[in-house]
Design an enzyme around this catalytic site. Structure first.
Site, mmCIF file in Angstrom:
data_model
loop_
_atom_site.group_PDB
_atom_site.id
_atom_site.type_symbol
_atom_site.label_atom_id
_atom_site.label_comp_id
_atom_site.label_asym_id
_atom_site.label_seq_id
_atom_site.Cartn_x
_atom_site.Cartn_y
_atom_site.Cartn_z
ATOM 1 N N ARG A 146 28.006 3.823 -17.215
ATOM 2 C CA ARG A 146 28.583 4.673 -16.173
ATOM 3 C C ARG A 146 29.428 5.736 -16.844
ATOM 4 O O ARG A 146 30.225 5.431 -17.724
ATOM 5 C CB ARG A 146 29.440 3.850 -15.216
ATOM 6 C CG ARG A 146 28.578 2.895 -14.407
ATOM 7 C CD ARG A 146 29.381 2.100 -13.425
ATOM 8 N NE ARG A 146 28.578 0.988 -12.922
ATOM 9 C CZ ARG A 146 29.043 -0.022 -12.220
ATOM 10 N NH1 ARG A 146 30.321 -0.062 -11.925
ATOM 11 N NH2 ARG A 146 28.250 -0.986 -11.810
ATOM 12 N N CYS A 187 21.241 -4.187 -9.795
ATOM 13 C CA CYS A 187 20.691 -4.621 -8.504
ATOM 14 C C CYS A 187 19.298 -4.058 -8.200
ATOM 15 O O CYS A 187 18.425 -4.818 -7.768
ATOM 16 C CB CYS A 187 21.649 -4.315 -7.363
ATOM 17 S SG CYS A 187 23.293 -3.839 -7.837
ATOM 18 N N ASP A 233 26.069 -10.506 -14.354
ATOM 19 C CA ASP A 233 25.603 -10.159 -13.020
ATOM 20 C C ASP A 233 24.636 -11.203 -12.472
ATOM 21 O O ASP A 233 23.934 -11.863 -13.230
ATOM 22 C CB ASP A 233 24.869 -8.809 -13.122
ATOM 23 C CG ASP A 233 24.975 -8.018 -11.839
ATOM 24 O OD1 ASP A 233 25.591 -8.508 -10.879
ATOM 25 O OD2 ASP A 233 24.425 -6.893 -11.807
ATOM 26 N N GLN A 249 27.618 -6.637 -17.577
ATOM 27 C CA GLN A 249 28.069 -7.429 -16.430
ATOM 28 C C GLN A 249 27.467 -8.825 -16.514
ATOM 29 O O GLN A 249 26.310 -8.967 -16.912
ATOM 30 C CB GLN A 249 27.592 -6.788 -15.135
ATOM 31 C CG GLN A 249 28.186 -5.427 -14.856
ATOM 32 C CD GLN A 249 27.631 -4.844 -13.571
ATOM 33 O OE1 GLN A 249 26.425 -4.791 -13.384
ATOM 34 N NE2 GLN A 249 28.507 -4.397 -12.701
ATOM 35 N N HIS A 298 25.850 -9.852 -4.250
ATOM 36 C CA HIS A 298 26.118 -9.474 -5.644
ATOM 37 C C HIS A 298 27.294 -10.325 -6.090
ATOM 38 O O HIS A 298 28.255 -10.471 -5.341
ATOM 39 C CB HIS A 298 26.590 -8.031 -5.779
ATOM 40 C CG HIS A 298 25.752 -7.007 -5.095
ATOM 41 N ND1 HIS A 298 24.934 -6.152 -5.765
ATOM 42 C CD2 HIS A 298 25.638 -6.672 -3.792
ATOM 43 C CE1 HIS A 298 24.343 -5.330 -4.924
ATOM 44 N NE2 HIS A 298 24.758 -5.623 -3.713
ATOM 45 N N HIS A 339 22.219 -11.731 -8.560
ATOM 46 C CA HIS A 339 21.964 -11.386 -7.171
ATOM 47 C C HIS A 339 21.337 -12.567 -6.480
ATOM 48 O O HIS A 339 20.377 -13.139 -6.982
ATOM 49 C CB HIS A 339 21.095 -10.141 -7.089
ATOM 50 C CG HIS A 339 21.802 -8.945 -7.646
ATOM 51 N ND1 HIS A 339 21.589 -8.469 -8.907
ATOM 52 C CD2 HIS A 339 22.799 -8.184 -7.112
ATOM 53 C CE1 HIS A 339 22.405 -7.461 -9.134
ATOM 54 N NE2 HIS A 339 23.156 -7.264 -8.073
ATOM 55 N N LYS A 364 33.343 -8.327 1.326
ATOM 56 C CA LYS A 364 33.404 -8.888 -0.029
ATOM 57 C C LYS A 364 34.653 -9.713 -0.258
ATOM 58 O O LYS A 364 35.600 -9.685 0.523
ATOM 59 C CB LYS A 364 33.300 -7.782 -1.062
ATOM 60 C CG LYS A 364 34.394 -6.751 -0.951
ATOM 61 C CD LYS A 364 34.274 -5.691 -2.034
ATOM 62 C CE LYS A 364 35.387 -4.682 -1.889
ATOM 63 N NZ LYS A 364 35.576 -3.822 -3.023
HETATM 64 ZN ZN LIG Z 1 24.549 -5.823 -7.743
#
Ligand SMILES: [Zn+2]
Ligand SMILES: [Zn+2]
Length: 649
Positions: free
Chosen positions: A366, A337, A386, A384, A518, A388, A472
């Site tokens: 992580r 992000c 991912d 991910q 996200h 945004h 979320k």
């Molecule tokens: Zn994010």
């Protein structure tokens, strides 16, 4: 009288001091039989807790996670009671519920408890359960509690008591067993109808390896015998489908301690599977208006100070990377992000560009303790899927609907038919910890619920489960064994746009702050593939199979023709291999079956002469002979059969 607000929002009046059980009885006797505990104003409590003021109330049954936990924690007390009666002199440390069942750490007083003893413990537990003993709560002053355990000579409970404050100490008693516990518990032991001791292991007192090793006994219980049987069957099947075992057998991925724990190495077949999945989603994302971006695997520490990650997670993550330059520090990126925020900021933005959807298969790192690592589901580096979405508050609902479409498309294409969604909203009581304007939150919370409803999702609403930065929607899928997994997630975020001072120029020519969403339909490729392996037992849909066909020449005389056939298939993007080994055809077929190759092509004298191929399909057997053109057409049909067209759902 007091007002009790139920989860559906309805409010009913009860006499002051009424208990959750009173409320359950007023609704139905069936509910009163099945209710295990209650959430009063967000706190899980005993069913006989008197309610003295207006409260929100959720009655918890076996179908609620908190209901199950209470059932299992209460079962730990029951197991302790059984152990105390079978093994005189045992002392108890703690007995919490876990994901599947519970355990209790005990000092056996020198007695050995092994697998042979499990049956005896189970029988004793059920014998005690049949006595239907109530769990009775008694508050006790600290001094008196310490005296009680001093008399018993129980150093473990005395240790626990040291950390508790006077006035908050309670004991629970059922039958002949008394335990220091803050609760809550189920009403009585009679609700426990089936019990199984699962395992016994050593565990250091307080997890400290300088301390004494205690005996940890794991168990699981159910309100019905049938449920225990189902659970054990699933467990057996799950062992066979374990993605760590199948991943190795199918040559998909491996781990190397030298590379580092929790860092998967994708082997060629696994890499092909990943690539297929990425391309599949990439295609759908392009159609949904996403724009691809690529960002580096590291970022300056300053980036994470701005995003707030450093402050929140810095101490528990991979530590900064230094360069020869004084004071220059980088972090392995824990999420994509912040990088994407900087892309948004790279030039002035206009409302005409919104919603701006930036997508990246971004690999993040992580730190997880080595004991927490588990195959592909708990790793230290993962990718991910991912993206945004930067948009205005008014666009949130529409964007949510589009993301839901995409997630459902992914599930449908991959055969996850049983899914539900959890909408996580702010707590109804304390709203001080949430950042962002109340008005924006209200809009977004309503928008998510409307979007979920309009898309026909089975949703559970959880109050108090929203992140502090926004509400979320999480997707849970049930796999072939009925196990629940959390996959895709969609989250609204008011915080990062603030922290990064993101702005766009609105139609009114004024500066506005965008909202950020996200989202990740797979969650992570690693976790998703792990679940996919377990859900399909390694029998991937044809379009995803790393090897779709195996070309099996009966002897080396037919090698050239086999190669020609394979080349023709490769040209049509049909993947697989030619088995050149000097093995008998029976062996080649068996090996292809073990590797779970969906389609086999067998080539011998007749096939070569007629310029044809003989086809065998897994699960269907011999399909007869095809010309190469016929086979290509057939294979392409089979491949495309399972991929629905995006936008038609
Ligand atoms: Zn994010
Ligand atoms: Zn307890």
């Amino acid at each position: 009288m007091i007002n009790i607000i139920l989860p559906d929002g309805s409010s009913r009046q009860f006499e002051k001091g009424s208990t959750p059980m009173d409320v359950a009885l007023s609704i139905s006797e069936g509910l009163a039989r099945n209710v295990l505990a209650a959430k009063i104003n967000g706190q899980v409590r005993d069913l006989n807790t008197p309610m003295e003021e207006d409260s929100s109330l959720q009655l918890l049954t076996w179908n609620d996670t908190d209901g199950k936990s209470t059932f299992w924690h209460s079962s730990a007390h029951l197991m302790a009671e059984a152990l105390e009666s079978l093994y005189p002199g045992v002392k108890f440390w703690v007995g919490p519920p876990v994901e599947n069942g519970f355990y209790y750490d005990i000092d056996t007083n020198g007695q050995v408890i092994s697998h042979e003893d499990f049956k005896r413990i189970e029988d004793k537990m059920l014998e005690l359960a049949r006595q239907k003993n109530d769990f009775v709560r008694t508050p006790m002053p600290k001094a008196e509690a310490i005296r009680y355990y001093e008399e018993k000579g129980d150093e473990y409970k005395i240790d626990l008591l040291q950390n508790l404050e006077d006035g908050q100490i309670t004991f629970y008693k059922q039958g002949n067993f008394t335990d220091l516990c803050r609760g809550p518990h189920i009403p009585n032991t009679g609700i426990i109808k089936a019990a199984k001791i699962m395992n016994v292991a050593g565990a250091y007192f307080k997890g400290d390896q300088n301390n004494k090793v205690l005996t940890r006994i794991y168990g699981i219980t159910f309100p019905k015998q049938k449920e225990l049987e189902e659970y054990l069957t699933i467990l057996e099947e799950a062992k066979k489908r374990d993605h760590r075992k199948l991943g190795q057998e199918l040559d998909l991925f491996t781990f190397s301690d030298k590379v580092g724990k929790g860092l998967p190495l994708w082997l060629p077949k696994g890499a092909m599977l990943r690539e297929r999945l990425e391309n599949f989603l990439r295609k759908a994302q392009i159609r949904s208006g996403y724009l691809p971006v690529v960002t580096p695997h590291i970022g300056s520490k300053l980036l994470y100070e701005t995003s707030g990650h450093w402050e929140k997670y810095g101490a528990d993550s991979f530590q900064p990377i230094r360069t020869p330059e004084e004071g220059e520090e980088f972090m392995l990126k824990p999420m994509n992000c912040p990088h994407h925020c900087e892309i948004f900021k790279s030039r002035p933005r206009s409302y005409r560009e919104l919603p701006l959807r930036l997508a990246e298969f971004g690999t993040v790192y992580r730190y997880e303790q080595s004991g927490e690592l588990h195959g592909l589901t708990r790793v230290r580096g993962f990718t991910q899927d991912d993206a945004h979405i930067f948009c205005s508050t008014d666009q949130v609902e529409d964007e949510f609907k589009k993301v839901i479409d995409l997630v459902l498309y992914v599930f449908k294409s991959l055969g996850f038919e049983d899914y539900s969604a959890q909408v996580s909203l702010r707590s109804l009581e304390d709203r001080s910890k949430y950042i962002g304007a109340n008005e924006d939150w209200e809009k977004a919370e309503a928008a998510i619920q409307r979007a979920a409803q309009e898309k026909g999702l089975k949703t559970v609403i959880e109050y108090g489960e929203a992140a502090f930065y926004g509400p979320k929607l999480d997707f849970m899928v049930k796999d072939a064994l009925g196990r629940k997994w959390q996959l895709g997630t969609i989250q609204v975020d008011y915080q990062l746009p603030n922290r990064f001072s993101l702005e766009y120029i609105g139609a009114d020519n004024q500066k506005h702050r965008p909202v950020m969403i996200h989202r990740a339909p797979f969650g992570s490729l690693e976790r998703f593939i792990a679940i996919l392996i377990e859900n399909t037992a390694g029998n991937f849909p044809l379009w995803l199979s790393p090897e779709q066909i195996a070309v099996l020449p009966i002897s080396e005389k037919y090698e050239d023709y086999a190669n020609d056939v394979f080349l023709a298939l490769q040209e049509q993007d049909i993947r697989g291999y030619v088995d050149h080994r000097a093995e008998k055809i029976g062996r080649k077929i068996r090996d292809a079956e073990v590797s779970k190759v969906p389609i086999m092509i067998i080539i011998g004298e007749k096939e070569q002469e007629e310029n044809k191929v003989s086809v065998r399909k897994k699960g269907e057997g011999d399909l007869g002979s095809f010309t190469i053109e016929e086979f290509v057409k057939y294979a392409q049909q089979e491949i495309n059969k399972n991929i629905p067209k995006f936008g038609n759902n």
